[in-house]
Design a protein around this motif. Structure first.
Motif, PDB file in Angstrom:
ATOM      1  N   LEU A 124      43.483  50.299  41.010  1.00  0.00           N
ATOM      2  CA  LEU A 124      42.462  49.388  41.960  1.00  0.00           C
ATOM      3  C   LEU A 124      41.327  49.340  41.628  1.00  0.00           C
ATOM      4  N   GLY A 125      40.498  48.016  41.949  1.00  0.00           N
ATOM      5  CA  GLY A 125      38.848  47.879  41.926  1.00  0.00           C
ATOM      6  C   GLY A 125      38.403  48.059  40.503  1.00  0.00           C
ATOM      7  N   PHE A 126      39.277  47.808  39.671  1.00  0.00           N
ATOM      8  CA  PHE A 126      38.527  48.053  38.270  1.00  0.00           C
ATOM      9  C   PHE A 126      38.324  49.306  37.804  1.00  0.00           C
ATOM     10  N   HIS A 127      38.851  50.361  38.580  1.00  0.00           N
ATOM     11  CA  HIS A 127      38.471  51.793  38.200  1.00  0.00           C
ATOM     12  C   HIS A 127      38.831  52.055  36.862  1.00  0.00           C
ATOM     13  N   LYS A 128      39.800  51.410  36.229  1.00  0.00           N
ATOM     14  CA  LYS A 128      39.973  51.711  34.709  1.00  0.00           C
ATOM     15  C   LYS A 128      39.136  51.668  33.919  1.00  0.00           C
ATOM     16  N   ALA A 129      37.882  50.934  34.127  1.00  0.00           N
ATOM     17  CA  ALA A 129      36.887  50.827  33.303  1.00  0.00           C
ATOM     18  C   ALA A 129      36.049  52.155  33.600  1.00  0.00           C
ATOM     19  N   ALA A 130      36.366  53.036  34.390  1.00  0.00           N
ATOM     20  CA  ALA A 130      35.412  54.193  34.694  1.00  0.00           C
ATOM     21  C   ALA A 130      36.171  55.659  34.280  1.00  0.00           C
ATOM     22  N   GLY A 131      37.533  55.545  33.926  1.00  0.00           N
ATOM     23  CA  GLY A 131      37.930  56.709  33.499  1.00  0.00           C
ATOM     24  C   GLY A 131      39.344  56.710  34.348  1.00  0.00           C
ATOM     25  N   SER A 132      39.524  58.281  34.742  1.00  0.00           N
ATOM     26  CA  SER A 132      40.888  58.559  35.604  1.00  0.00           C
ATOM     27  C   SER A 132      42.173  58.217  35.133  1.00  0.00           C
ATOM     28  N   PHE A 133      42.201  57.930  33.676  1.00  0.00           N
ATOM     29  CA  PHE A 133      43.280  57.979  33.013  1.00  0.00           C
ATOM     30  C   PHE A 133      43.706  59.184  32.157  1.00  0.00           C
ATOM     31  N   GLY A 134      44.941  59.122  31.739  1.00  0.00           N
ATOM     32  CA  GLY A 134      45.310  60.575  31.032  1.00  0.00           C
ATOM     33  C   GLY A 134      46.868  60.286  30.531  1.00  0.00           C
ATOM     34  N   ASP A 169      29.790  47.032  38.397  1.00  0.00           N
ATOM     35  CA  ASP A 169      29.046  45.986  37.815  1.00  0.00           C
ATOM     36  C   ASP A 169      30.082  44.846  37.128  1.00  0.00           C
ATOM     37  N   LEU A 170      31.150  45.564  36.446  1.00  0.00           N
ATOM     38  CA  LEU A 170      32.085  44.562  35.744  1.00  0.00           C
ATOM     39  C   LEU A 170      32.968  44.042  36.912  1.00  0.00           C
ATOM     40  N   ARG A 171      33.245  44.653  37.866  1.00  0.00           N
ATOM     41  CA  ARG A 171      33.931  44.446  39.102  1.00  0.00           C
ATOM     42  C   ARG A 171      33.237  42.987  39.601  1.00  0.00           C
ATOM     43  N   ALA A 172      32.009  43.198  39.834  1.00  0.00           N
ATOM     44  CA  ALA A 172      31.132  42.082  40.643  1.00  0.00           C
ATOM     45  C   ALA A 172      31.094  40.878  39.711  1.00  0.00           C
ATOM     46  N   ILE A 173      31.060  41.306  38.351  1.00  0.00           N
ATOM     47  CA  ILE A 173      30.984  39.690  37.764  1.00  0.00           C
ATOM     48  C   ILE A 173      32.321  39.080  37.840  1.00  0.00           C
ATOM     49  N   LEU A 174      33.505  39.837  37.868  1.00  0.00           N
ATOM     50  CA  LEU A 174      34.846  38.984  38.172  1.00  0.00           C
ATOM     51  C   LEU A 174      35.047  38.510  39.359  1.00  0.00           C
ATOM     52  N   ASP A 175      34.281  39.350  40.429  1.00  0.00           N
ATOM     53  CA  ASP A 175      34.507  38.785  41.975  1.00  0.00           C
ATOM     54  C   ASP A 175      33.609  37.546  41.942  1.00  0.00           C
ATOM     55  N   GLY A 176      32.726  37.433  41.110  1.00  0.00           N
ATOM     56  CA  GLY A 176      31.721  36.195  41.396  1.00  0.00           C
ATOM     57  C   GLY A 176      32.322  35.078  40.375  1.00  0.00           C
ATOM     58  N   GLY A 177      33.586  35.239  39.916  1.00  0.00           N
ATOM     59  CA  GLY A 177      34.217  34.171  39.161  1.00  0.00           C
ATOM     60  C   GLY A 177      33.857  33.813  37.751  1.00  0.00           C
ATOM     61  N   ASN A 486      55.857  45.511  39.504  1.00  0.00           N
ATOM     62  CA  ASN A 486      55.009  44.503  39.061  1.00  0.00           C
ATOM     63  C   ASN A 486      55.231  44.434  37.757  1.00  0.00           C
ATOM     64  N   LEU A 487      54.956  42.646  37.439  1.00  0.00           N
ATOM     65  CA  LEU A 487      55.106  42.372  36.036  1.00  0.00           C
ATOM     66  C   LEU A 487      53.673  41.789  35.909  1.00  0.00           C
ATOM     67  N   ARG A 488      52.933  42.389  34.820  1.00  0.00           N
ATOM     68  CA  ARG A 488      51.466  42.174  34.811  1.00  0.00           C
ATOM     69  C   ARG A 488      51.108  41.963  33.321  1.00  0.00           C
ATOM     70  N   SER A 489      49.880  41.266  33.284  1.00  0.00           N
ATOM     71  CA  SER A 489      49.004  41.288  32.084  1.00  0.00           C
ATOM     72  C   SER A 489      48.427  42.783  31.884  1.00  0.00           C
ATOM     73  N   GLU A 490      48.462  43.241  30.691  1.00  0.00           N
ATOM     74  CA  GLU A 490      47.666  44.518  30.622  1.00  0.00           C
ATOM     75  C   GLU A 490      46.217  44.288  29.992  1.00  0.00           C
ATOM     76  N   PHE A 491      45.789  42.939  29.973  1.00  0.00           N
ATOM     77  CA  PHE A 491      44.364  42.487  29.898  1.00  0.00           C
ATOM     78  C   PHE A 491      43.767  42.431  31.188  1.00  0.00           C
ATOM     79  N   TRP A 492      43.037  43.728  31.524  1.00  0.00           N
ATOM     80  CA  TRP A 492      42.833  44.017  32.882  1.00  0.00           C
ATOM     81  C   TRP A 492      42.139  43.113  33.694  1.00  0.00           C
ATOM     82  N   ALA A 493      40.938  42.350  33.261  1.00  0.00           N
ATOM     83  CA  ALA A 493      40.383  41.266  33.751  1.00  0.00           C
ATOM     84  C   ALA A 493      41.455  40.181  34.410  1.00  0.00           C
ATOM     85  N   ARG A 494      42.215  39.960  33.347  1.00  0.00           N
ATOM     86  CA  ARG A 494      43.283  38.690  33.476  1.00  0.00           C
ATOM     87  C   ARG A 494      44.336  39.349  34.819  1.00  0.00           C
ATOM     88  N   GLN A 495      44.589  40.464  34.647  1.00  0.00           N
ATOM     89  CA  GLN A 495      45.598  41.053  35.814  1.00  0.00           C
ATOM     90  C   GLN A 495      44.678  41.012  37.060  1.00  0.00           C
TER      91      GLN A 495
END
Length: 536
Positions: A124-134, A169-177, A486-495
């Protein structure tokens, strides 16, 4: 005591008493991290960035109690874990209610009939750009033969592009279009240049499980002075081909064997972006034990913008037909090329503006999340959340529009999906709940005549595939897993901005052999709030 009994009953009812289970407790928090030398807000699991590895064996039940100590909703998804008959546990917004701030949720997963290398990530929420992956590794059961000797050690190698700014900040850019800028760097296991190190001993062979957990860029992986033997791709043992470098597209996982057969010193591990200008590069260190010699010479160069090089390498990755998979029978005993497909789905990605804002689409539909997870709405038969058939089987050629796109499919159908990429950038596609056969890929437009070049014998079976610029990729899928996938793009901004949809694999059967009931502990939200899950 009663709650403990209820919980254990739930575990055994879903997983089966004969299969072992492993318990994990994770606390998800914010924390300062410095992967590229500047302080930024990371998302940590038990204080770790990246998060802890999950070690398991085929058919293990994995019980993960996740406490959300963030100030916003949170979910974890399991890239490549099929969650058979149980899409409720997939951890994306179409299947699972988010964990509210200050609350917890227990995932009940089973590594049913799977082996191999995968990873988890926040969905969710572009959290992937902050970690919590493993990393996730699923070992074969003791009596199942593996087509190579046990390595001296087994390393998780998480690579990915990275931004210095916070995910908010990245999420705000995307939410701003708007589109995101170019990333700032590349990480290896959450560290910047020369920050990651792996210690090996002369003469021994090691397994590296390499996953691209980044946000958009394909990456090339190589080790100075060493060859890599590919042995497994996302749960499939492969023909053991040797490579000097390997393209790992976003969302993909590979296992390679590396032998410490050089003079004892330190050697560069190099990861660099593909098909980009400029090229981002980072380095780690392969350290020979008992050696004090530093790395020497320039880091080895690799491919940069060459598409044919990558395409030819992708075609060389094939299934080892005589090796066992998660079961003792050979992987080649399933003759997918002799099965007639019953349906062809053609999917075309596109980019454009909707109401002055950047959006991405599949067959002209740009996905917008509903107020209720689609799977939960489906279970409770809540009208108005989504409509099956809201995305077409083939490109429409029309302009982009917004919808909560769901495509219907029949349980036990055997289908062909063709990804058509008419854009000038590479794409990477993931299908949750499944492993599929990558039967063909080539440049230009796909036509029915393209089937003449399909690999109908030993195509690799995996869950994430690339589609090169102005090219196509074709896959075969046996729809043997009921659920909302879910069938999705792994390019996360596009998803995030719409390049995804859900495949509803449906049967009229209500048997638990076909699909498990909603988990007793399922969170309920949106229009399902206040309802009950199911009685024991």
């Amino acid at each position: 005591m009663l709650l403990k009994l209820v919980f254990l009953f739930m575990v055994f009812a879903i997983g089966g008493a004969e299969d072992p289970y492993r318990f994990f407790t994770w606390n998800v928090t914010y924390g300062d991290i410095y992967p590229l030398g500047v302080r930024q807000q990371g998302i940590l699991i038990n204080g770790q960035f990246p998060g802890p590895d999950i070690y398991s064996v085929t058919n293990d039940n994995i019980i993960i109690n996740v406490f959300n100590s963030l100030d916003e909703p949170f979910l974890i998804s399991w890239n490549g874990i099929q969650n058979r008959r149980n899409s409720y546990e997939d951890g994306v917004n179409g299947t699972t209610c988010p964990i509210p701030p200050g609350k917890n949720f227990t995932y009940i997963l089973q590594m049913k009939d799977q082996i191999g290398s995968f990873f988890y990530f926040p969905s969710l929420g572009f959290h992937k750009a902050a970690g919590s992956f493993g990393g996730i590794r699923i070992l074969s059961r003791p009596r199942i033969p593996v087509p190579f000797p046990d390595p001296a050690d087994d390393f998780t190698v998480l690579i990915g592009d990275w931004y210095k700014v916070n995910h908010t900040d990245l999420r705000a850019i995307l939410d701003g279009g708007k589109k995101l800028p170019f990333p700032d760097g590349v990480l290896i296991n959450g560290r910047g240049p020369n920050g990651a190190s792996f210690t090996i001993e002369q003469g021994k062979t090691y397994r590296l499980r390499i996953s691209n957990v980044g946000l958009q860029n394909s990456l090339n992986f190589r080790i100075q002075g060493h060859k890599m033997t590919l042995v497994e791709v996302e749960g499939t043992h492969t023909v053991q081909t040797t490579y000097s470098s390997l393209d790992v597209h976003v969302g993909q996982s590979y296992s390679v064997l590396v032998t410490a057969d050089q003079s004892p010193q330190n050697y560069y591990i190099v990861v660099s972006t593909r098909f980009t200008t400029p090229v981002l590069t980072t380095t780690g260190v392969l350290h020979y034990a008992n050696s004090n010699s530093p790395v020497s010479g320039p880091p080895p160069g690799g491919p940069t913008i060459e598409i044919d090089w990558s395409l030819n390498q992708a075609r060389s990755i094939r299934t080892n037909l005589t090796a066992s998979g998660p079961r003792p029978n050979p992987q080649g005993s399933y003759h997918y090329g002799m099965i007639n497909t019953t349906r062809t789905i053609r999917l075309s990605n596109s980019a454009g503006q909707v109401s002055g804002k950047q959006r991405y689409a599949v067959n002209s539909v740009s996905f917008v999340p509903a107020d209720t997870p689609l799977k939960i709405a489906d279970y409770f038969k809540i009208d108005g959340v989504f409509r099956v058939g809201s995305i077409s089987d083939a490109p429409t050629g029309g302009g982009i529009y917004l919808d909560t796109s769901v495509m219907g499919a029949d349980y036990r159908a055997f289908i062909e999906i063709v990804f058509e990429n008419n854009e000038d950038i590479i794409q990477s596609w993931h299908l949750s709940g499944y492993s599929f056969f990558v039967v063909g890929m080539d440049g230009g437009q796909w036509t029915p005549a393209s089937r003449d070049q399909y690999n109908l014998r030993d195509a690799v079976s995996r869950c994430t595939t690339q589609v090169y610029p102005n090219s196509w990729t074709a896959i075969y899928v046996a729809l043997d897993n009921v659920g909302m996938w879910n069938l999705r793009s792994e390019f996360w901004a596009r998803q995030y901005l719409g390049q995804q949809f859900y495949l509803r694999v449906y049967t009229t059967s209500t048997s638990f052999r076909d699909e498990y009931p909603i988990p007793k502990n399922a969170l309920l939200c949106g229009r399902a709030s206040g309802r009950r899950t199911r009685p024991l």
